[in-house]
Design a protein around this motif. Structure first.
Motif, PDB file in Angstrom:
ATOM      1  N   GLY A 234      37.770  40.167  36.728  1.00 37.77           N
ATOM      2  CA  GLY A 234      39.061  40.342  37.371  1.00 37.77           C
ATOM      3  C   GLY A 234      40.080  40.884  36.386  1.00 37.77           C
TER       4      GLY A 234
ATOM      5  N   PRO B  43      38.530  36.377  34.304  1.00 40.37           N
ATOM      6  CA  PRO B  43      39.829  37.031  34.410  1.00 40.37           C
ATOM      7  C   PRO B  43      40.386  37.454  33.050  1.00 40.37           C
ATOM      8  CG  PRO B  43      40.136  34.668  34.407  1.00 40.37           C
ATOM      9  CD  PRO B  43      38.644  34.918  34.278  1.00 40.37           C
TER      10      PRO B  43
ATOM     11  N   VAL C  86      42.807  33.877  43.364  1.00 41.58           N
ATOM     12  CA  VAL C  86      41.866  35.000  43.397  1.00 41.58           C
ATOM     13  C   VAL C  86      40.437  34.466  43.373  1.00 41.58           C
ATOM     14  CG1 VAL C  86      41.040  37.032  42.137  1.00 41.58           C
ATOM     15  CG2 VAL C  86      43.497  36.611  42.353  1.00 41.58           C
TER      16      VAL C  86
ATOM     17  N   GLY D 279      43.573  41.568  35.638  1.00 39.93           N
ATOM     18  CA  GLY D 279      44.876  41.154  36.140  1.00 39.93           C
ATOM     19  C   GLY D 279      45.938  42.215  35.923  1.00 39.93           C
TER      20      GLY D 279
ATOM     21  N   LEU E 283      35.572  29.645  36.591  1.00 44.35           N
ATOM     22  CA  LEU E 283      36.267  30.636  35.771  1.00 44.35           C
ATOM     23  C   LEU E 283      35.502  30.709  34.459  1.00 44.35           C
ATOM     24  CD1 LEU E 283      40.026  29.754  36.324  1.00 44.35           C
ATOM     25  CD2 LEU E 283      38.715  31.625  37.349  1.00 44.35           C
TER      26      LEU E 283
ATOM     27  N   SER F 260      40.602  44.339  40.603  1.00 46.09           N
ATOM     28  CA  SER F 260      41.925  44.163  39.990  1.00 46.09           C
ATOM     29  C   SER F 260      42.703  43.224  40.904  1.00 46.09           C
ATOM     30  CB  SER F 260      42.641  45.499  39.822  1.00 46.09           C
ATOM     31  OG  SER F 260      42.941  46.067  41.073  1.00 46.09           O
ATOM     32  N   TYR F 261      43.657  42.533  40.307  1.00 46.86           N
ATOM     33  CA  TYR F 261      44.436  41.594  41.116  1.00 46.86           C
ATOM     34  C   TYR F 261      45.817  41.371  40.526  1.00 46.86           C
ATOM     35  CZ  TYR F 261      43.462  37.811  37.742  1.00 46.86           C
ATOM     36  OH  TYR F 261      43.398  37.023  36.617  1.00 46.86           O
TER      37      TYR F 261
ATOM     38  N   LEU G   9      34.458  33.935  38.121  1.00 50.66           N
ATOM     39  CA  LEU G   9      35.479  34.958  37.895  1.00 50.66           C
ATOM     40  C   LEU G   9      35.792  34.972  36.406  1.00 50.66           C
ATOM     41  CD1 LEU G   9      37.657  36.977  38.938  1.00 50.66           C
ATOM     42  CD2 LEU G   9      39.184  34.997  39.145  1.00 50.66           C
TER      43      LEU G   9
ATOM     44  N   ASN H 173      45.030  25.791  36.634  1.00 50.47           N
ATOM     45  CA  ASN H 173      44.126  26.363  37.634  1.00 50.47           C
ATOM     46  C   ASN H 173      43.521  25.275  38.516  1.00 50.47           C
ATOM     47  OD1 ASN H 173      44.429  29.135  37.096  1.00 50.47           O
ATOM     48  ND2 ASN H 173      43.006  29.005  35.382  1.00 50.47           N
TER      49      ASN H 173
ATOM     50  N   THR I  65      45.388  33.410  39.268  1.00 57.86           N
ATOM     51  CA  THR I  65      43.951  33.537  39.022  1.00 57.86           C
ATOM     52  C   THR I  65      43.146  32.574  39.882  1.00 57.86           C
ATOM     53  OG1 THR I  65      44.322  34.350  36.785  1.00 57.86           O
ATOM     54  CG2 THR I  65      42.178  33.359  37.230  1.00 57.86           C
TER      55      THR I  65
ATOM     56  N   ARG J 102      35.466  31.924  30.602  1.00 55.53           N
ATOM     57  CA  ARG J 102      36.403  32.281  29.536  1.00 55.53           C
ATOM     58  C   ARG J 102      35.679  32.257  28.195  1.00 55.53           C
ATOM     59  NH1 ARG J 102      39.835  35.161  30.497  1.00 55.53           N
ATOM     60  NH2 ARG J 102      41.319  34.391  28.984  1.00 55.53           N
TER      61      ARG J 102
END
Length: 150
Positions: free
Chosen positions: A35, A8, A77, A37, A86, A69-70, A6, A106, A74, A88
């Motif tokens: 994702g 985010p 999700v 947010g 995740l 979308s969420y 994901l 997280n 995180t 990044r």
């Protein structure tokens, strides 16, 4: 088992720096879920629906990329999407300090999640969504910084 990550963010807007992280992430993961947010307490500059369409269009040639979308934590999700990672991007040490704390939280929420940091490509490191917003707000062209046309 599929390796799902994901990626985010608020992506207001989604920049070429973000695109770079996703494309490089596709070399590591079977699927990357972008994702977007939603934060009810924060007003977006670019409408969410418009940004989702633009991001989807930018990756239409990449079936391993999905856009959602969420409005939730995180890590929750990620768990709901089947993501164990995740993804990044880090532009500098300030980003690392911020992201490090978030990654710890997280893990608290979802102990199976791993955060994978990719260093932003040097030519894209100066680009930030806030800079692009400011340029756009005051009438400067921004298409150079975006993987789509506004």
């Amino acid at each position: 088992m599929k390796r799902i990550a994901l990626f985010p963010g608020s992506f207001d807007p989604f920049t070429k720096g973000h695109e770079d992280i996703v494309l490089r992430g596709l070399k590591l993961f079977d699927e990357v879920v972008i994702g977007v947010g939603r934060n009810a307490r924060k007003e977006r500059y670019f409408p969410l629906d418009q940004m989702m369409e633009l991001i989807e269009g930018a990756f239409q040639a990449h079936p391993a990329v999905r856009v959602i979308s969420y409005e939730d934590l995180t890590a929750r999700v990620a768990r709901n999407e089947g993501a164990k990672f995740l993804l990044r991007g880090l532009r500098n040490t300030t980003d690392f300090e911020y992201e490090n704390g978030i990654s710890q939280v997280n893990r608290y929420v979802y102990d199976e999640i791993e955060t994978v940091f990719l260093i932003t490509s040097p030519d894209l490191a100066p680009i930030s969504s806030s800079i692009v917003r400011d340029l756009h707000r005051y009438g400067q062209p921004v298409d150079t910084f975006l993987p789509y046309k506004l």
